[in-house]
Design a protein around this motif. Structure first.
Motif, PDB file in Angstrom:
ATOM      1  N   LEU A 229      -0.320   5.115 -10.273  1.00 28.70           N
ATOM      2  CA  LEU A 229      -1.496   5.604  -9.551  1.00 28.70           C
ATOM      3  C   LEU A 229      -1.143   6.793  -8.662  1.00 28.70           C
ATOM      4  O   LEU A 229      -1.905   7.741  -8.524  1.00 28.70           O
ATOM      5  N   PHE A 230       0.031   6.742  -8.037  1.00 29.39           N
ATOM      6  CA  PHE A 230       0.409   7.762  -7.064  1.00 29.39           C
ATOM      7  C   PHE A 230       1.467   8.701  -7.608  1.00 29.39           C
ATOM      8  O   PHE A 230       2.154   9.346  -6.828  1.00 29.39           O
ATOM      9  N   PHE A 231       1.602   8.768  -8.937  1.00 32.40           N
ATOM     10  CA  PHE A 231       2.712   9.541  -9.495  1.00 32.40           C
ATOM     11  C   PHE A 231       2.702  10.986  -9.003  1.00 32.40           C
ATOM     12  O   PHE A 231       3.697  11.500  -8.496  1.00 32.40           O
ATOM     13  N   GLY A 248      -3.520  18.623   2.029  1.00 33.84           N
ATOM     14  CA  GLY A 248      -4.402  17.609   2.587  1.00 33.84           C
ATOM     15  C   GLY A 248      -3.967  16.189   2.308  1.00 33.84           C
ATOM     16  O   GLY A 248      -4.692  15.248   2.595  1.00 33.84           O
ATOM     17  N   LEU A 249      -2.745  16.024   1.751  1.00 31.14           N
ATOM     18  CA  LEU A 249      -2.236  14.668   1.572  1.00 31.14           C
ATOM     19  C   LEU A 249      -1.553  14.247   2.865  1.00 31.14           C
ATOM     20  O   LEU A 249      -0.965  15.067   3.556  1.00 31.14           O
ATOM     21  N   SER A 250      -1.612  12.975   3.176  1.00 33.97           N
ATOM     22  CA  SER A 250      -0.948  12.511   4.386  1.00 33.97           C
ATOM     23  C   SER A 250       0.503  12.177   4.055  1.00 33.97           C
ATOM     24  O   SER A 250       0.773  11.247   3.300  1.00 33.97           O
ATOM     25  N   VAL A 251       1.428  12.983   4.610  1.00 33.96           N
ATOM     26  CA  VAL A 251       2.847  12.773   4.300  1.00 33.96           C
ATOM     27  C   VAL A 251       3.301  11.420   4.825  1.00 33.96           C
ATOM     28  O   VAL A 251       4.020  10.672   4.148  1.00 33.96           O
ATOM     29  N   VAL A 252       2.854  11.083   6.053  1.00 32.68           N
ATOM     30  CA  VAL A 252       3.239   9.787   6.622  1.00 32.68           C
ATOM     31  C   VAL A 252       2.694   8.656   5.756  1.00 32.68           C
ATOM     32  O   VAL A 252       3.401   7.692   5.459  1.00 32.68           O
ATOM     33  N   GLY A 253       1.451   8.814   5.310  1.00 33.27           N
ATOM     34  CA  GLY A 253       0.859   7.772   4.473  1.00 33.27           C
ATOM     35  C   GLY A 253       1.635   7.592   3.177  1.00 33.27           C
ATOM     36  O   GLY A 253       1.933   6.463   2.781  1.00 33.27           O
ATOM     37  N   LEU A 254       1.998   8.720   2.549  1.00 31.83           N
ATOM     38  CA  LEU A 254       2.741   8.627   1.293  1.00 31.83           C
ATOM     39  C   LEU A 254       4.119   8.029   1.523  1.00 31.83           C
ATOM     40  O   LEU A 254       4.604   7.229   0.729  1.00 31.83           O
ATOM     41  N   ASP A 255       4.748   8.400   2.659  1.00 24.49           N
ATOM     42  CA  ASP A 255       6.043   7.812   2.980  1.00 24.49           C
ATOM     43  C   ASP A 255       5.904   6.307   3.135  1.00 24.49           C
ATOM     44  O   ASP A 255       6.782   5.547   2.718  1.00 24.49           O
TER      45      ASP A 255
END
Lengths: 524, 447
Positions: A229-231, A248-255
């Protein structure tokens, strides 16, 4: 963004539903199993074996034992294999992203941080009269402290001036210390054989039963689909997090997504390989896959295969030799894969890189040889002869042109001779063939074009351009040369060979001196 | 042994001594690991010595032999070498190469221990979390005393580490902060690296059976990190970290005896408890360190924000007076105009009233004489800055207000005077408002 969140929440919810049904439903209802043992029963028998069996040496198994494992005849073996295989697959995938994010050791810190959770879950469950050894409960506890540990690392890194490695080290050691303290309590409970919880430290696949394998398998599949899903987002995070942020992606969220994936794999890996060695599953397959490819999709695939295969082989070995700890076997198989990949990897392996360097060095040596021959001939004859083919050049003068050893030069000459580019005449003299002469002309032409470019466009002093051009001439391609010709308004057919823009490297007398000294000295 | 009442010097004294010695010797080296961003190498080495120990057991069948000590130290050092090697030759990221090396070695060690289990009594659990509680049982005669073996070994290791750090302080310092400079000044950085790694391996081996691997790792990272929160000088950091490690060892043992009683258990693992205590000490330092504490820094920010709010209130009231509008305003008006929250404004107004700058009447809040003086100083700074920014710094007219708004809070009357001199003592600012003349008596210092 809202759409993505909604999609994600539906996704997670459906998975949670599946997981909970699989854990809560009696195992016989899902698959009619022959072995109706529960966790605690198999656990008790495990202990019994450990206590009665004093002989712990490894015996070579009989053929029937081999056959049983290889043909996966045992129901239990089958379950263990499926569980650990999916675990290895998921760990390989997650490991790729942590490796590319340069956080390979995050799994180390997280896995240590799960120990207090396991102990606390056991204490709480027993004090509330539940079965303290139910895997689901223990893993929930592990998850809670694992997340706390993640939070701790992020907090330390964000609010103090300590670096990431120290933050991980602090969380790792303090949480593990806390876990040991709690295990100290557990040991004092009447039925709290700490040995049971210790199997989480070293791993014990043998004690895995159907519902455990299902839990592990489903969680592993959850990780895999989350990665699917997040590839795109995760790839962007690993290669260019600033760009990800600007999109516009949240780096903290992805981390956080990545770390939760690491925690999930760590937690389900606890039983199979143990909390110290699960880090190996997260690091080694990914690091090994890196040697084979430069594309992330292929790397993911290879790492997942390495992880799955080594888990399968390790679990099988541990089933055949019951006295070998499964975690250690899985890791050793992984390490073997790593060793093979590091030497033989097709993209970055040591051998391939060595061969590539050797080929480049030989090409450069040849180009040096040809240019040196051409320049010597040019010094001697100038424009007086139409072609330098079949004009002899003494080997000793060539040796004096550069800082190469006689044997290296001889090898280079022999290779060129084999390919029909030069011939060896009498008295150690070399001559160009037609083919070699043309090649030499092209090389010298490219070299001089670059020199002229440096002088006219880059304002480099004529006395320095030879060195500079010497470095770049080996990588000038045809396209670049034609651009240079256009820029310098120079045409090879019309204008012939450009003259050297700097005085010849050696005057005749100097060359004679150097030959008298034996040559081979470095440039003046 | 129930709680602290049962403390016995012959037992607990020696345990504490062993703990302190092990903790201090590990934290001495840890300072340099933390500074070199290699904290996890200590962890890796202490896990990786397992096969060395197992091999030595297999060969010598004995627990306290020099062979074991040397063998395990060599394997520990090899971890560092292999890590460097895989990183250099295989071009693998440092963390990953460390992970590959130490997990593989640990796995080999586990397999070997299973093999060795028949011959020697070696429990991997013992390697991980040690058996410091058994320290007093195994003693060596020393100067007519019966000193526990662990204490003698740990004392020797502490002496070795202290000598290393003391004698090579300058070299360690320079090679930790600037390896290139150290190599060019004749101190090979790689040599210092491997010297440090050798001692880390020796320390880990010496501690493995007495205090356990986990304590070594904790002591190598946490006390130095705590000290790092307290000071910015290397010398002080080393002293602090040693002190913290020693304190943690003492408290840790007492806590291991005392805390479990609260929950109805007997004592628990001392090594684990020492690690937890260092964690608590680190948390305290990270929150409350005078210079860098997270809590202290956020409090300082809050106080600054409050001071600025107070000054903004005074400035706003002054400007209203200047325009000849209503002189008393409500709290809601202030909140709305200064974008402050309710309680912040309340605290600021309360302070201003206490210091006699603002008084409250039924119509609202208004400036007192003292408050007017302070406000004059502020508005004067603001308008002087605006003039200065236009005249001397060539800033656009639209942007000067924002900058002056920030600078006005940090301008003393002496600086105000210099600004005034630099702009030829103006009387009106670029917007045409009059610049108040400097107050005869300077405003109260508090504001």
């Amino acid at each position: 963004m809202k759409g993505r969140i909604a999609k994600l929440s539906v996704f997670i919810f459906s998975w949670a539903l599946m997981l909970s049904t699989s854990v809560l439903t009696p195992q016989s209802a899902i698959a009619g199993e022959s072995t109706a043992s529960t966790w605690s029963e198999s656990f008790a028998s495990e202990l019994l074996i450990a206590e009665t069996l004093t002989d712990r040496t490894v015996r070579w198994p009989t053929w029937s034992q081999w056959r049983r494992v290889l043909l996966v005849q045992d129901h239990n073996t089958r379950i263990v294999m499926i569980g650990t295989g999916i675990l290895g697959f998921a760990a390989g995938l997650v490991g790729c992203f942590t490796l590319l994010r340069k956080r390979a050791l995050m799994g180390d810190a997280l896995s240590h941080a799960t120990l207090p959770g396991i102990g606390l879950a056991f204490l709480l469950a027993t004090s509330l009269n539940y079965d303290g050894k139910s895997l689901g409960l223990l893993l929930c506890g592990a998850g809670v402290t694992g997340l706390l540990g993640t939070g701790g690392i992020l907090w330390i890194r964000h609010y103090t001036r300590l670096k990431e490695d120290t933050a991980m080290g602090i969380v790792l050691s303090v949480f593990f210390g806390g876990g040991v303290v709690i295990l100290g309590f557990v040991q004092q409970l009447p039925d709290g054989h700490a040995a049971g919880l210790e199997s989480f430290i070293y791993g014990k696949t043998a004690s895995m039963i159907g519902s455990d394998a299902r839990l592990i398998g489903l969680t592993g599949l959850f990780c895999v689909s989350l990665i699917g899903l997040f590839f795109k987002e995760l790839t962007l995070l690993c290669f260019d997090d600033n760009y990800a942020g600007s999109r516009g992606l949240s780096v903290v969220g992805l981390d956080l997504v990545l770390m939760s994936l690491v925690s999930l794999v760590t937690i389900i890996g606890l039983q199979a390989v143990g909390l110290i060695l699960v880090i190996a599953l997260l690091v080694i397959p990914a690091a090994a896959a890196r040697f084979w490819t430069e594309s992330i999709k292929k790397m993911l695939l290879i790492a997942a295969c390495f992880g799955a295969v080594s888990s399968l082989v390790g679990a099988a070995l541990s089933a055949v030799f019951p006295n070998l700890p499964s975690g250690a076997m899985i890791v050793l198989v992984c390490a073997t894969f790593f060793g093979i990949s590091m030497t033989c990897g097709l993209s970055r392996g040591v051998l391939v890189r060595f061969a590539r360097r050797l080929i480049t060095r030989r090409r450069i040596d040849r180009q040096h040889l040809f240019r040196a021959m051409y320049e010597l001939l040019e010094d001697e004859h100038g424009e007086s002869v139409p072609s330098y083919v079949d004009r002899p050049v003494p080997f000793a003068s060539l040796l004096a042109m550069r800082s190469w050893t006689a044997s290296r030069l001889k090898k280079c000459v022999r290779r060129a001779q084999r390919e029909g580019l030069i011939q060896v005449a009498a008295n150690d003299h070399l001559v160009f063939t037609h083919l070699g002469g043309a090649l030499a002309e092209k090389l010298v032409h490219d070299h001089r074009l670059w020199e002229i470019y440096l002088i006219t466009h880059a304002d480099v002093a004529p006395s320095k351009v030879d060195r500079e051009a010497d470095r770049i001439e080996h990588v000038l391609d045809a396209n670049l040369i034609s651009q240079l010709e256009a820029l310098l308004k120079f045409n090879r057919e019309r204008d012939g060979m450009p003259g050297s823009p700097h005085p010849s490297q050696y005057s005749g007398s100097e060359l004679a001196d150097r030959q008298a000294l034996g040559g081979g000295a470095s440039l003046p | 042994m129930n709680g602290l009442s049962g403390l016995v010097w012959e037992l607990d004294g020696w345990i504490i001594v062993a703990g302190v010695l092990a903790a201090v010797s590990a934290s001495l080296l840890g300072n340099f690991l933390v500074l070199r961003k290699m904290s996890l190498l200590g962890d890796a080495i202490s896990h990786a010595i397992l096969p060395g120990l197992a091999m030595a057991f297999l060969f010598t069948s004995s627990r306290n032999s020099w062979v074991m000590f040397v063998g395990a130290s060599i394997v520990g050092l090899m971890t560092a070498v292999f890590t460097q090697w895989i990183r250099g030759i295989g071009k693998v990221d440092e963390g990953a190469s460390m992970g590959v090396v130490f997990t593989s070695l640990f796995a080999i060690g586990l397999v070997m221990i299973v093999q060795a289990a028949d011959y020697v009594d070696l429990d991997p659990g013992c390697v991980l979390y040690g058996a410091i509680e058994f320290t007093p049982l195994d003693t060596w005669p020393l100067f007519g005393w019966h000193v526990p073996r662990v204490v003698v070994i740990q004392g020797a290791v502490l002496l070795l580490n202290a000598l290393f750090v003391g004698l090579l302080f300058k070299e360690l310092k320079i090679s930790s902060f600037d390896p290139a400079l150290s190599t060019t000044s004749g101190i090979p950085a790689w040599l210092m690296h491997y010297a440090l790694m050798t001692l880390v391996a020796i320390t880990a081996v010496a501690s493995f059976e007495s205090v356990g691997n986990i304590l070594v790792v904790a002591m190598m990272i946490v006390p130095p990190a705590t000290a790092f929160m307290l000071t910015v000088r290397l010398g002080r950091m080393i002293v602090w970290s040693s002190a913290i490690a020693a304190i943690a060892a003492v408290i840790g043992h007492l806590a291991a005896l005392w805390v479990p009683n609260l929950f109805g258990y007997r004592s628990t693992s001392t090594a684990g408890m020492i690690a937890v205590v260092t964690g608590v000490l680190f948390l305290l330092a990270a929150l409350f360190s005078p210079q860098q504490g997270v809590f202290v820094r956020s409090m300082r920010q809050r106080l600054l924000a409050l001071r600025i709010l107070r000054e903004d209130i005074l400035g706003l009231l002054y400007r209203l007076t200047e325009k000849g509008e209503e002189r008393s305003v409500s709290q809601g008006y202030l909140q709305e105009n200064l974008l402050a929250s309710g309680w912040e404004t309340r605290v600021a107004l309360w302070q201003l009233q206490r210091w006699d700058c603002v008084q409250q009447s039924p119509q609202g809040f208004q400036l007192t004489a003292a408050g007017t003086r302070t406000a004059q100083h502020l508005v004067r700074s603001h308008r002087l800055w605006e003039t200065y920014l236009i005249v001397e710094a060539g800033v656009d007219q639209e942007r000067i207000h924002q900058q002056a708004e920030q600078l006005e809070h940090f301008t003393s009357s002496a600086l105000g005077q210099r600004l005034s001199d630099a702009t030829d003592t103006p009387t009106v600012d670029p917007h045409g408002s009059p610049i108040p003349s400097p107050a005869v008596t300077p405003p109260t210092k508090r504001q």
